[in-house]
Design a protein around this motif. Structure first.
Motif, PDB file in Angstrom:
ATOM      1  N   HIS A 163       0.814  -1.218   0.000  1.00  0.00           N
ATOM      2  CA  HIS A 163       0.000   0.000   0.000  1.00  0.00           C
ATOM      3  C   HIS A 163       0.846   1.265   0.000  1.00  0.00           C
ATOM      4  CE1 HIS A 163      -3.272  -2.765   0.227  1.00  0.00           C
ATOM      5  NE2 HIS A 163      -2.562  -3.403   1.139  1.00  0.00           N
ATOM      6  N   CYS A 209      -7.812  -0.224  -5.065  1.00  0.00           N
ATOM      7  CA  CYS A 209      -7.180  -1.224  -4.212  1.00  0.00           C
ATOM      8  C   CYS A 209      -8.178  -1.643  -3.124  1.00  0.00           C
ATOM      9  CB  CYS A 209      -5.932  -0.594  -3.590  1.00  0.00           C
ATOM     10  SG  CYS A 209      -5.010  -1.713  -2.530  1.00  0.00           S
ATOM     11  N   CYS A 243      -7.752  -1.482  -0.125  1.00  0.00           N
ATOM     12  CA  CYS A 243      -7.674  -0.509   0.981  1.00  0.00           C
ATOM     13  C   CYS A 243      -8.450   0.753   0.664  1.00  0.00           C
ATOM     14  CB  CYS A 243      -6.214  -0.170   1.288  1.00  0.00           C
ATOM     15  SG  CYS A 243      -5.483   0.969   0.090  1.00  0.00           S
ATOM     16  N   CYS A 258      -1.999   2.419  -5.093  1.00  0.00           N
ATOM     17  CA  CYS A 258      -1.124   1.477  -4.369  1.00  0.00           C
ATOM     18  C   CYS A 258      -0.334   0.605  -5.340  1.00  0.00           C
ATOM     19  CB  CYS A 258      -1.959   0.541  -3.496  1.00  0.00           C
ATOM     20  SG  CYS A 258      -2.816   1.403  -2.175  1.00  0.00           S
TER      21      CYS A 258
HETATM   22 ZN   LIG Z   1      -3.924  -0.271  -1.070  1.00  0.00          ZN
END
Ligand SMILES: [Zn+2]
Length: 279
Positions: A144, A154, A156, A161
């Motif tokens: 990340h 992503c 996240c 990332c």
């Molecule tokens: Zn990420």
């Protein structure tokens, strides 16, 4: 008595029951069943289990799952929940933290970095014999780090990332974006049309970049690479040995050995080391 060890990643959940009579393993899809549900089924089958060690492909701190970009979570506070349901001890750690423990033990090294590429890309470092954790056990979350802006998302939530480029799930997202039906196998992508070829070459470049950042920041004696995408593409170790000089600080490379993991499942082997772990 029996012990249960689990490695859960974005694609597979692998379990191993170990007892005096031997051990046996099973593998299921990690989308098929949540971690706690899997533990419930194993405890029902093997009530003699008195310890559970878990390698988890997400951010984990002090027995609690903090975030998990590639796995659906059915219980965050997993160690406390196992204690409350079954009255037994368990340990959980990030999968790369587990893998690097197993690799350090295999290579007999106290200065080692692991870079694993499967559904995601992750790293962990042992320095002077001690796992580098950071304040909340999230050190070296290399997947990340910001790399390049993309039209993708992503796990996240961000769109820049390095995991979007240098991972199995990243390649799948790019192939879908380009309307390709091909599976993310690097060597076949490289022989293909322009967009599929781009997915493979940008993977290689991002993988080299991640390895270069890791080696430059951590300065390990050994860099060990592993995970499903590496296993399917063993040429990547040669690529690293030839090209890493363009991505990492030269003096850090002079003392570096690059190796491919030879353990069948380093995160699962590392989960077996959690019971005695005080680091
Ligand atoms: Zn990420």
């Amino acid at each position: 008595m029996k012990k249960l060890f689990i490695d859960i990643g974005g694609t597979h959940l692998r379990g191993e029951i170990v007892s005096e009579e031997g051990s046996f393993r099973d593998t299921i899809s990690s989308h098929e069943m949540g971690l706690l549900t899997y533990i419930d089924t194993q405890m029902a089958l093997h009530p003699q289990i008195d310890f559970i060690g878990i390698s988890y492909a997400g951010q984990v701190n002090k027995g609690v799952i903090a975030a998990s970009p590639n796995i659906n979570i059915d219980q965050y506070d997993i160690v406390a929940e196992i204690k409350s349901r079954y009255g037994i001890r368990s340990c959980i750690d990030n999968d790369l933290n587990c893998a690097v423990r197993a690799e350090a033990s295999y290579w007999k090294s106290d200065s080692i970095a692991a870079l694993f590429v499967g559904t995601g890309i992750g790293a962990a470092v042992i320095d002077e014999g001690k796992l580098v954790r950071g304040s909340h056990n999230m050190a070296y979350e290399i997947g990340h780090i910001p790399y390049r802006e993309s039209p993708l998302h992503c796990g996240c939530g961000r769109s820049n990332c390095i995991e979007l480029y240098a991972s199995g799930s990243g390649m799948e997202k790019w192939l879908k974006y380009y309307g390709s039906e091909k599976p993310p196998y690097l060597e076949s992508l490289k022989t293909s049309n322009t967009d599929e070829h781009t997915v493979a070459t940008q993977f290689e470049e991002a993988f080299l970049y991640a390895a270069g950042v890791l080696v430059t920041l951590a300065n390990p004696e050994i860099l060990v690479i592993g995970g499903g995408v590496i296993d399917q593409n063993p040429y990547l170790v040669t690529l690293l040995r030839e090209k890493l000089k363009d991505y990492a600080l030269a003096p850090a490379l002079e003392v570096l050995r690059i190796e491919m993991s030879v353990l069948e499942n380093a995160p699962l082997e590392g989960a077996k080391l959690l019971e005695d772990d005080n680091g």
